[in-house]
Design an enzyme around this catalytic site. Structure first.
Site, PDB file in Angstrom:
ATOM      1  N   GLU A  61     -38.168  48.438 113.583  1.00 25.02           N
ATOM      2  CA  GLU A  61     -37.976  48.321 114.686  1.00 25.02           C
ATOM      3  C   GLU A  61     -38.536  49.005 115.396  1.00 25.02           C
ATOM      4  O   GLU A  61     -38.294  48.919 116.554  1.00 25.02           O
ATOM      5  CB  GLU A  61     -36.557  47.833 115.199  1.00 25.02           C
ATOM      6  CG  GLU A  61     -35.613  47.414 114.791  1.00 25.02           C
ATOM      7  CD  GLU A  61     -36.033  45.250 114.651  1.00 25.02           C
ATOM      8  OE1 GLU A  61     -36.889  44.646 115.530  1.00 25.02           O
ATOM      9  OE2 GLU A  61     -35.577  44.508 113.670  1.00 25.02           O
TER      10      GLU A  61
HETATM   11  C1  LIG Z   1     -37.735  49.319 104.205  1.00 25.22           C
HETATM   12  C2  LIG Z   1     -38.373  48.798 105.477  1.00 25.22           C
HETATM   13  C3  LIG Z   1     -38.127  47.801 106.267  1.00 25.22           C
HETATM   14  C4  LIG Z   1     -38.568  46.957 107.136  1.00 25.22           C
HETATM   15  N1  LIG Z   1     -38.688  45.932 107.613  1.00 25.22           N
HETATM   16  C5  LIG Z   1     -39.313  45.190 108.300  1.00 25.22           C
HETATM   17  C6  LIG Z   1     -38.819  43.596 108.574  1.00 25.22           C
HETATM   18  O1  LIG Z   1     -37.579  43.115 107.724  1.00 25.22           O
HETATM   19  N2  LIG Z   1     -39.530  43.240 109.091  1.00 25.22           N
HETATM   20  C7  LIG Z   1     -40.985  43.078 109.409  1.00 25.22           C
HETATM   21  O2  LIG Z   1     -41.495  42.686 110.319  1.00 25.22           O
HETATM   22  N3  LIG Z   1     -41.500  44.187 109.283  1.00 25.22           N
HETATM   23  C8  LIG Z   1     -40.133  44.783 108.472  1.00 25.22           C
HETATM   24  N4  LIG Z   1     -40.902  46.215 108.627  1.00 25.22           N
HETATM   25  C9  LIG Z   1     -41.749  46.873 109.026  1.00 25.22           C
HETATM   26  C10 LIG Z   1     -41.762  48.086 110.071  1.00 25.22           C
HETATM   27  O3  LIG Z   1     -41.858  47.608 111.211  1.00 25.22           O
HETATM   28  C11 LIG Z   1     -43.739  48.480 109.897  1.00 25.22           C
HETATM   29  O4  LIG Z   1     -43.653  49.666 108.467  1.00 25.22           O
HETATM   30  C12 LIG Z   1     -43.718  49.405 111.151  1.00 25.22           C
HETATM   31  O5  LIG Z   1     -43.583  48.425 112.244  1.00 25.22           O
HETATM   32  C13 LIG Z   1     -44.979  50.449 110.778  1.00 25.22           C
HETATM   33  O6  LIG Z   1     -45.796  49.677 110.902  1.00 25.22           O
HETATM   34  P1  LIG Z   1     -47.076  50.280 109.418  1.00 25.22           P
HETATM   35  O7  LIG Z   1     -45.980  50.571 108.186  1.00 25.22           O
HETATM   36  O8  LIG Z   1     -47.859  49.134 109.583  1.00 25.22           O
HETATM   37  O9  LIG Z   1     -47.569  51.549 109.999  1.00 25.22           O
HETATM   38  P2  LIG Z   1     -48.751  51.665 110.576  1.00 25.22           P
HETATM   39  O10 LIG Z   1     -48.911  50.822 111.962  1.00 25.22           O
HETATM   40  O11 LIG Z   1     -50.238  52.143 109.472  1.00 25.22           O
HETATM   41  O12 LIG Z   1     -48.601  53.099 111.444  1.00 25.22           O
HETATM   42  C14 LIG Z   1     -48.572  53.865 110.460  1.00 25.22           C
HETATM   43  C15 LIG Z   1     -47.694  55.112 111.408  1.00 25.22           C
HETATM   44  O13 LIG Z   1     -48.472  55.565 112.380  1.00 25.22           O
HETATM   45  C16 LIG Z   1     -48.137  55.511 114.057  1.00 25.22           C
HETATM   46  N5  LIG Z   1     -49.248  54.989 114.903  1.00 25.22           N
HETATM   47  C17 LIG Z   1     -50.243  53.728 114.536  1.00 25.22           C
HETATM   48  N6  LIG Z   1     -50.463  53.062 115.494  1.00 25.22           N
HETATM   49  C18 LIG Z   1     -49.296  54.226 116.538  1.00 25.22           C
HETATM   50  C19 LIG Z   1     -49.952  54.068 118.190  1.00 25.22           C
HETATM   51  N7  LIG Z   1     -50.788  53.100 118.455  1.00 25.22           N
HETATM   52  N8  LIG Z   1     -50.022  54.831 118.515  1.00 25.22           N
HETATM   53  C20 LIG Z   1     -49.341  55.895 117.658  1.00 25.22           C
HETATM   54  N9  LIG Z   1     -48.702  55.843 116.567  1.00 25.22           N
HETATM   55  C21 LIG Z   1     -48.579  55.344 116.126  1.00 25.22           C
HETATM   56  C22 LIG Z   1     -46.388  54.753 113.663  1.00 25.22           C
HETATM   57  O14 LIG Z   1     -45.485  55.420 114.541  1.00 25.22           O
HETATM   58  C23 LIG Z   1     -46.764  55.357 111.911  1.00 25.22           C
HETATM   59  O15 LIG Z   1     -46.127  56.580 112.424  1.00 25.22           O
HETATM   60  C24 LIG Z   1     -39.921  47.322 107.985  1.00 25.22           C
HETATM   61  C25 LIG Z   1     -40.689  48.292 107.179  1.00 25.22           C
HETATM   62  C26 LIG Z   1     -39.668  49.223 106.219  1.00 25.22           C
HETATM   63  C27 LIG Z   1     -40.309  50.594 105.193  1.00 25.22           C
END
Ligand SMILES: Cc1cc2nc3c(=O)[nH]c(=O)nc-3n(C[C@H](O)[C@H](O)[C@H](O)COP(=O)(O)OP(=O)(O)OC[C@H]3O[C@@H](n4cnc5c(N)ncnc54)[C@H](O)[C@@H]3O)c2cc1C
Length: 562
Positions: A413
């Site tokens: 979230e």
């Molecule tokens: C166990 C698990 C369950 C999940 N369940 C769901 C689900 O049910 N439904 C769903 O839709 N998603 C789900 N997710 C997805 C989750 O919401 C995303 O992993 C999360 O939003 C981060 O996206 P990403 O993994 O692509 O990381 P990225 O967006 O690539 O981010 C990587 C890192 O960079 C930082 N970052 C990225 N952009 C910025 C910015 N603009 N400013 C500052 N920092 C930034 C982030 O904080 C993070 O630390 C789940 C993830 C996990 C691991």
């Protein structure tokens, strides 16, 4: 507030007391007992017991098959289940969030087809937002929804990280999917929301063909191992409902307004994540406390070697680890229950001004409710492992699992960093500091009550008021920086400083209630308040100093040097 503070000590004195307050202690303990016993076999009977006891629909409105339980009461119940096994409750959490969304934004037909079975625990739900290339920034999602002549849509695209994306634990899976209708504007303004079931549902509620949604794979993550995490594919032709490829779905709410609908629900989901983090931290604290009381090791500094060994709780450094945990988990629980109360107030208070005040405060506190427990109740789990010594690092005890489970709450979230941006950019500066001013006035009122109680209260009140004043000054300074990138470069420090001030405030509220009361429960409240004010609140000063300097290190850094 008063009601929450009245309720809070009851939780903090062992969660069973909460259910006693509600008059359902026996029933609650029995249901949790069944839930825990069922877990030893598989998650299916546990989730069945949960549904049969009426919890799947407990927070939904009565007109859609729910029990209409207030958020504050329901959140308290969920603490029990999360503490029992968060990997199992994950399915229930997602289902309740999806059912809640559909009950508020779905058509009567969608509500009839999906919400009832979800409230009964027969259908489970998912939130399918993320894609392989679009996680933090959903503006870049590419899943496509092609309109059909009959008013439905066919979806094509890949999602990623979707919790509960496929399994055989329920009769059907109801995916809430963000996608773009061709021709929609780029970015967040062109995203719509769809309901896409795994099995199509007939008008009479019967299950029909398998929809065109399958898994590309499963993600093997570190915690919440009971909640399957998946990479679903929509519309690759693996199934051909109605004779053609494409996952059949229907639009929820208005075209291109999918993200605001999803975000409205996400606020409650964010509080739900904070609550899960809190329950994990709390149960780890209770387990390490029980261990420390029982385990004999060494003697007090300076004691004769011929004297008997003493329990771990006799060592000041072990007391530090236990009191720190207590201050984090009971502080976080107060925050979560306070926010849950605001959810109730924002929808139920008769006075419109009071309702909008509750809404503003809730909006401001939500990023903190999501991130503070995810950070500090994880630290509590870390300390719980340490209290158990070598035993804490083994799978013979639960504390290592609680740590792994809790580590995931920083990503669900919206990541920690995204919550910082939300708090400073949208919630504080977005309304010109109005919500922050509201928070400050509530904190100042608590400080006045504490100062009126005793000299100790005056000491806490002064410390807290000076931190709040400093936060206001630093916020005003940040606002003068003009450019959003410069303002928010250190927004994580802002999130953490504000979070600590909020928790100190909620500890002071508890201290005021405890004042004049005797017994170890109230002594514990006083000790944890003293700990938080002497060891934690002072951490805020250096963070605010950093923010005030508007240090440009992170903004101007050349990525090549990392
Ligand atoms: C166990 C698990 C369950 C999940 N369940 C769901 C689900 O049910 N439904 C769903 O839709 N998603 C789900 N997710 C997805 C989750 O919401 C995303 O992993 C999360 O939003 C981060 O996206 P990403 O993994 O692509 O990381 P990225 O967006 O690539 O981010 C990587 C890192 O960079 C930082 N970052 C990225 N952009 C910025 C910015 N603009 N400013 C500052 N920092 C930034 C982030 O904080 C993070 O630390 C789940 C993830 C996990 C691991």
């Amino acid at each position: 507030m008063d009601a929450i503070i009245d309720v809070t000590p009851l939780y903090l004195n062992g969660m069973l007391k909460t259910l006693q307050l509600l008059g359902i202690a026996g029933v609650g303990a029995f249901i949790v007992g069944v839930f825990v016993a069922a877990l030893r076999i598989s998650p299916v009977p546990a989730l069945r017991a949960f549904a049969d006891a009426g919890f799947s629909g407990a927070a939904l409105k009565e007109e859609v098959g729910g029990a209409g339980l207030p958020s504050s009461v329901f959140g308290a119940c969920m603490c029990w289940f999360h503490a029992a096994n968060v990997g199992t409750t994950g399915y229930a959490l997602l289902t309740m969030a999806a059912a809640n969304l559909l009950s508020q934004h779905g058509t009567p037909e969608q509500v009839a087809r999906f919400v009832g079975p979800m409230a009964e625990g027969r259908f489970f739900g998912t939130m399918a937002l993320s894609e392989p290339h679009a996680g933090s920034n959903l503006a870049d999602i590419t899943t496509r929804a092609e309109p059909q002549r009959d008013g439905t849509y066919r979806l094509f695209g890949r999602k990623m990280w979707i919790s509960g994306g496929d399994h055989e634990l329920s009769e059907n899976i109801v995916h809430l999917v963000l996608a773009r209708i061709p021709g929609s504007p780029a970015g967040t303004r062109g995203i719509s929301l769809f309901v896409v079931p795994k099995f199509l549902v007939g008008e009479d509620g019967s299950l029909g063909e398998h929809n065109d949604v399958v898994l590309a794979g499963i993600n093997h993550k570190m915690g919440w191992r009971g909640t399957v995490n998946t990479a679903p594919v929509f519309g690759d032709g693996s199934y051909t409902p109605g004779g053609e490829a494409g996952a059949v779905g229907s639009l929820v709410g208005q075209k291109n307004r999918g993200l605001p609908v999803m975000f409205a629900m996400m606020n409650e989901a964010r509080i739900g994540v904070g609550l899960a983090a809190n329950a994990l931290g709390y149960t780890g604290y209770l387990k390490s406390l029980a261990y420390a009381r029982d385990r004999l090791q060494g003697r007090p500094v300076g004691a004769d070697a011929s004297t008997p060994q003493v329990p771990l709780t006799e060592h000041p450094d072990v007391r530090r680890m236990l009191l720190a945990q207590k201050s984090y988990v009971e502080g976080a629980l107060a925050l979560i229950l306070y926010c849950s109360r605001l959810v109730d107030d924002a929808s139920s208070l008769e006075d419109e001004a009071q309702r909008s005040e509750a809404q503003a405060l809730l909006g401001l506190l939500t990023p903190i409710a999501k991130s503070w427990p995810s950070q500090w109740c994880l630290t509590a789990n870390d300390l719980a492992i340490q209290v158990l010594g070598g035993a804490g690092y083994t799978r013979d005890h639960d504390v290592e699992q609680h740590y792994r489970d809790n580590r995931l709450n920083a990503i669900h979230e919206g990541t920690h960093g995204i919550q910082g941006l939300d708090l400073l950019g949208r919630k504080v500066l977005g309304d010109g500091g109005a919500a922050l001013g509201l928070l400050a006035s509530r904190i100042q009122a608590a400080a006045r009550r504490a100062a009126a109680a005793s000299a100790e209260g005056t000491h806490y009140a002064q410390q807290l008021e000076s931190a709040v004043q400093r936060l206001g000054e630093v916020t005003a300074k940040l606002a003068t920086l003009g450019k959003p990138a410069a303002i928010t470069a250190d927004s994580t420090a802002y999130l953490e400083a504000t979070g600590h001030i909020v928790i100190a405030w909620l500890w002071l509220e508890q201290w005021v209630v405890a004042a004049g009361n005797e017994g170890s429960f109230y002594d514990g409240k006083r000790a944890a308040t003293a700990y938080f004010f002497s060891r934690e609140l002072p951490k805020v000063g250096p963070m605010l100093d950093l923010l005030e300097q508007a240090d440009s290190l992170l903004l101007t850094l050349d990525p090549a040097c990392l």
